[in-house]
Design a protein around this motif. Structure first.
Motif, PDB file in Angstrom:
ATOM      1  N   PHE A  31      49.856  83.002  61.548  1.00 27.24           N
ATOM      2  CA  PHE A  31      50.890  81.977  61.439  1.00 27.24           C
ATOM      3  C   PHE A  31      50.552  81.013  60.313  1.00 27.24           C
ATOM      4  CE2 PHE A  31      51.251  83.378  65.797  1.00 27.24           C
ATOM      5  CZ  PHE A  31      52.600  83.320  66.068  1.00 27.24           C
ATOM      6  N   GLU A  32      51.616  80.407  59.730  1.00 28.46           N
ATOM      7  CA  GLU A  32      51.450  79.357  58.730  1.00 28.46           C
ATOM      8  C   GLU A  32      52.115  78.091  59.256  1.00 28.46           C
ATOM      9  OE1 GLU A  32      52.739  78.196  54.175  1.00 28.46           O
ATOM     10  OE2 GLU A  32      52.851  80.290  54.810  1.00 28.46           O
ATOM     11  N   ASN A  33      51.425  76.982  59.135  1.00 30.71           N
ATOM     12  CA  ASN A  33      51.950  75.700  59.599  1.00 30.71           C
ATOM     13  C   ASN A  33      53.044  75.211  58.666  1.00 30.71           C
ATOM     14  OD1 ASN A  33      51.896  72.551  59.646  1.00 30.71           O
ATOM     15  ND2 ASN A  33      50.951  73.201  61.567  1.00 30.71           N
ATOM     16  N   ILE A  34      54.174  74.751  59.236  1.00 34.13           N
ATOM     17  CA  ILE A  34      55.305  74.309  58.418  1.00 34.13           C
ATOM     18  C   ILE A  34      55.066  72.957  57.758  1.00 34.13           C
ATOM     19  CG2 ILE A  34      56.980  75.638  59.754  1.00 34.13           C
ATOM     20  CD1 ILE A  34      57.835  73.011  61.117  1.00 34.13           C
ATOM     21  N   HIS A  35      54.084  72.197  58.232  1.00 34.72           N
ATOM     22  CA  HIS A  35      53.845  70.854  57.704  1.00 34.72           C
ATOM     23  C   HIS A  35      52.808  70.819  56.589  1.00 34.72           C
ATOM     24  CE1 HIS A  35      56.257  69.430  61.017  1.00 34.72           C
ATOM     25  NE2 HIS A  35      55.449  70.050  61.869  1.00 34.72           N
ATOM     26  N   ASN A  36      51.759  71.645  56.707  1.00 36.37           N
ATOM     27  CA  ASN A  36      50.676  71.540  55.727  1.00 36.37           C
ATOM     28  C   ASN A  36      50.230  72.877  55.131  1.00 36.37           C
ATOM     29  OD1 ASN A  36      49.181  72.678  57.809  1.00 36.37           O
ATOM     30  ND2 ASN A  36      48.252  70.730  58.403  1.00 36.37           N
ATOM     31  N   GLY A  37      50.844  73.983  55.540  1.00 35.08           N
ATOM     32  CA  GLY A  37      50.569  75.275  54.927  1.00 35.08           C
ATOM     33  C   GLY A  37      49.299  75.985  55.363  1.00 35.08           C
ATOM     34  N   ILE A  38      48.525  75.394  56.284  1.00 36.87           N
ATOM     35  CA  ILE A  38      47.320  76.101  56.725  1.00 36.87           C
ATOM     36  C   ILE A  38      47.714  77.323  57.556  1.00 36.87           C
ATOM     37  CG2 ILE A  38      45.895  74.020  56.688  1.00 36.87           C
ATOM     38  CD1 ILE A  38      45.978  74.058  59.759  1.00 36.87           C
ATOM     39  N   THR A  39      46.815  78.286  57.620  1.00 40.77           N
ATOM     40  CA  THR A  39      47.096  79.498  58.373  1.00 40.77           C
ATOM     41  C   THR A  39      46.102  79.655  59.511  1.00 40.77           C
ATOM     42  OG1 THR A  39      45.726  80.894  56.960  1.00 40.77           O
ATOM     43  CG2 THR A  39      48.053  80.681  56.368  1.00 40.77           C
ATOM     44  N   MET A  40      46.522  80.404  60.520  1.00 41.30           N
ATOM     45  CA  MET A  40      45.649  80.720  61.647  1.00 41.30           C
ATOM     46  C   MET A  40      46.056  82.078  62.194  1.00 41.30           C
ATOM     47  SD  MET A  40      47.041  78.880  65.038  1.00 41.30           S
ATOM     48  CE  MET A  40      48.768  78.901  65.507  1.00 41.30           C
ATOM     49  N   GLU A  41      45.127  82.714  62.877  1.00 41.18           N
ATOM     50  CA  GLU A  41      45.424  83.949  63.586  1.00 41.18           C
ATOM     51  C   GLU A  41      45.092  83.736  65.053  1.00 41.18           C
ATOM     52  OE1 GLU A  41      43.951  88.565  63.785  1.00 41.18           O
ATOM     53  OE2 GLU A  41      43.909  87.532  61.865  1.00 41.18           O
ATOM     54  N   ILE A  42      45.971  84.184  65.929  1.00 41.39           N
ATOM     55  CA  ILE A  42      45.743  84.063  67.365  1.00 41.39           C
ATOM     56  C   ILE A  42      44.781  85.161  67.799  1.00 41.39           C
ATOM     57  CG2 ILE A  42      46.820  84.153  69.649  1.00 41.39           C
ATOM     58  CD1 ILE A  42      47.510  81.631  68.008  1.00 41.39           C
ATOM     59  N   VAL A  43      43.705  84.769  68.492  1.00 36.04           N
ATOM     60  CA  VAL A  43      42.691  85.746  68.877  1.00 36.04           C
ATOM     61  C   VAL A  43      42.590  85.977  70.384  1.00 36.04           C
ATOM     62  CG1 VAL A  43      41.303  85.428  66.802  1.00 36.04           C
ATOM     63  CG2 VAL A  43      40.859  84.001  68.797  1.00 36.04           C
ATOM     64  N   SER A  44      43.052  85.024  71.186  1.00 34.62           N
ATOM     65  CA  SER A  44      42.979  85.218  72.632  1.00 34.62           C
ATOM     66  C   SER A  44      43.986  84.309  73.331  1.00 34.62           C
ATOM     67  CB  SER A  44      41.565  84.929  73.156  1.00 34.62           C
ATOM     68  OG  SER A  44      41.225  83.574  72.976  1.00 34.62           O
ATOM     69  N   HIS A  45      44.112  84.511  74.635  1.00 29.85           N
ATOM     70  CA  HIS A  45      45.026  83.680  75.423  1.00 29.85           C
ATOM     71  C   HIS A  45      44.383  83.320  76.750  1.00 29.85           C
ATOM     72  CE1 HIS A  45      45.722  87.459  77.524  1.00 29.85           C
ATOM     73  NE2 HIS A  45      46.325  86.765  78.481  1.00 29.85           N
ATOM     74  N   TRP A  46      45.001  82.359  77.425  1.00 25.53           N
ATOM     75  CA  TRP A  46      44.550  81.862  78.714  1.00 25.53           C
ATOM     76  C   TRP A  46      45.815  81.512  79.480  1.00 25.53           C
ATOM     77  CZ3 TRP A  46      44.761  77.101  81.279  1.00 25.53           C
ATOM     78  CH2 TRP A  46      43.751  76.823  82.195  1.00 25.53           C
ATOM     79  N   VAL A  47      45.989  82.030  80.677  1.00 25.76           N
ATOM     80  CA  VAL A  47      47.189  81.751  81.467  1.00 25.76           C
ATOM     81  C   VAL A  47      46.847  80.693  82.512  1.00 25.76           C
ATOM     82  CG1 VAL A  47      48.969  82.696  82.979  1.00 25.76           C
ATOM     83  CG2 VAL A  47      48.069  84.089  81.107  1.00 25.76           C
ATOM     84  N   GLY A  48      47.536  79.561  82.435  1.00 28.22           N
ATOM     85  CA  GLY A  48      47.290  78.467  83.361  1.00 28.22           C
ATOM     86  C   GLY A  48      47.900  78.716  84.724  1.00 28.22           C
ATOM     87  N   ASP A  49      47.599  77.845  85.654  1.00 33.26           N
ATOM     88  CA  ASP A  49      48.049  77.976  87.037  1.00 33.26           C
ATOM     89  C   ASP A  49      49.567  77.923  87.183  1.00 33.26           C
ATOM     90  OD1 ASP A  49      45.393  78.087  87.683  1.00 33.26           O
ATOM     91  OD2 ASP A  49      45.268  75.986  88.282  1.00 33.26           O
ATOM     92  N   MET A  50      50.254  77.300  86.242  1.00 37.69           N
ATOM     93  CA  MET A  50      51.714  77.195  86.293  1.00 37.69           C
ATOM     94  C   MET A  50      52.400  78.220  85.399  1.00 37.69           C
ATOM     95  SD  MET A  50      51.947  74.938  88.428  1.00 37.69           S
ATOM     96  CE  MET A  50      52.604  73.382  88.827  1.00 37.69           C
ATOM     97  N   GLY A  51      51.627  79.170  84.851  1.00 38.32           N
ATOM     98  CA  GLY A  51      52.197  80.208  84.000  1.00 38.32           C
ATOM     99  C   GLY A  51      52.265  79.852  82.532  1.00 38.32           C
ATOM    100  N   VAL A  52      51.764  78.677  82.164  1.00 38.99           N
ATOM    101  CA  VAL A  52      51.750  78.266  80.763  1.00 38.99           C
ATOM    102  C   VAL A  52      50.669  79.071  80.045  1.00 38.99           C
ATOM    103  CG1 VAL A  52      51.257  76.357  79.183  1.00 38.99           C
ATOM    104  CG2 VAL A  52      52.557  75.952  81.268  1.00 38.99           C
ATOM    105  N   ILE A  53      51.020  79.618  78.892  1.00 37.23           N
ATOM    106  CA  ILE A  53      50.050  80.371  78.110  1.00 37.23           C
ATOM    107  C   ILE A  53      49.492  79.463  77.025  1.00 37.23           C
ATOM    108  CG2 ILE A  53      49.641  82.365  76.635  1.00 37.23           C
ATOM    109  CD1 ILE A  53      52.068  83.665  77.950  1.00 37.23           C
ATOM    110  N   LEU A  54      48.178  79.382  76.961  1.00 43.52           N
ATOM    111  CA  LEU A  54      47.501  78.664  75.896  1.00 43.52           C
ATOM    112  C   LEU A  54      46.841  79.700  75.002  1.00 43.52           C
ATOM    113  CD1 LEU A  54      45.937  75.769  77.966  1.00 43.52           C
ATOM    114  CD2 LEU A  54      48.041  75.749  76.633  1.00 43.52           C
ATOM    115  N   TRP A  55      47.089  79.589  73.708  1.00 46.14           N
ATOM    116  CA  TRP A  55      46.618  80.556  72.720  1.00 46.14           C
ATOM    117  C   TRP A  55      45.470  79.947  71.941  1.00 46.14           C
ATOM    118  CZ3 TRP A  55      48.958  85.165  73.272  1.00 46.14           C
ATOM    119  CH2 TRP A  55      50.210  85.199  73.878  1.00 46.14           C
ATOM    120  N   THR A  56      44.441  80.743  71.668  1.00 48.77           N
ATOM    121  CA  THR A  56      43.289  80.283  70.903  1.00 48.77           C
ATOM    122  C   THR A  56      43.329  80.916  69.513  1.00 48.77           C
ATOM    123  OG1 THR A  56      41.996  80.153  72.931  1.00 48.77           O
ATOM    124  CG2 THR A  56      40.772  80.087  70.871  1.00 48.77           C
ATOM    125  N   SER A  57      43.147  80.074  68.495  1.00 50.85           N
ATOM    126  CA  SER A  57      43.172  80.569  67.108  1.00 50.85           C
ATOM    127  C   SER A  57      41.781  81.001  66.669  1.00 50.85           C
ATOM    128  CB  SER A  57      43.682  79.473  66.172  1.00 50.85           C
ATOM    129  OG  SER A  57      42.688  78.487  65.990  1.00 50.85           O
TER     130      SER A  57
END
Length: 83
Positions: A31-57
């Protein structure tokens, strides 16, 4: 089980939980950030107790799906329909 064993077990369950059916698996997507142009790649995820997915770059930062959709653009692939 003591508290440390319970916490360790719960963390493992959250990291290994399947991604909910209504969400896209974006691991390995750059992904590329729309505000400052930095990039990241998602490498893992974590599913919270309420079903919210948190992604780690690749840099170790953690983002919600909502944050990624609002501030990042997918690179290298076309955004899936419904993203």
């Amino acid at each position: 089980m003591n508290k440390d064993e319970i916490r360790s077990n719960n963390d493992a369950l959250r990291r290994n939980a399947p991604i909910p059916a209504n969400e896209f698996d974006i691991r390995g997507v750059r992904f590329e950030n729309i505000h400052n142009g930095i990039t990241m790649e998602i490498v893992s995820h974590w599913v919270g107790d309420m079903g919210v997915i948190l992604w780690t770059s690749d840099a170790g930062d953690i983002y919600s799906t909502r944050d990624i959709k609002a501030h990042w653009i997918m690179q290298d692939i076309e955004e899936p329909e419904g993203w």
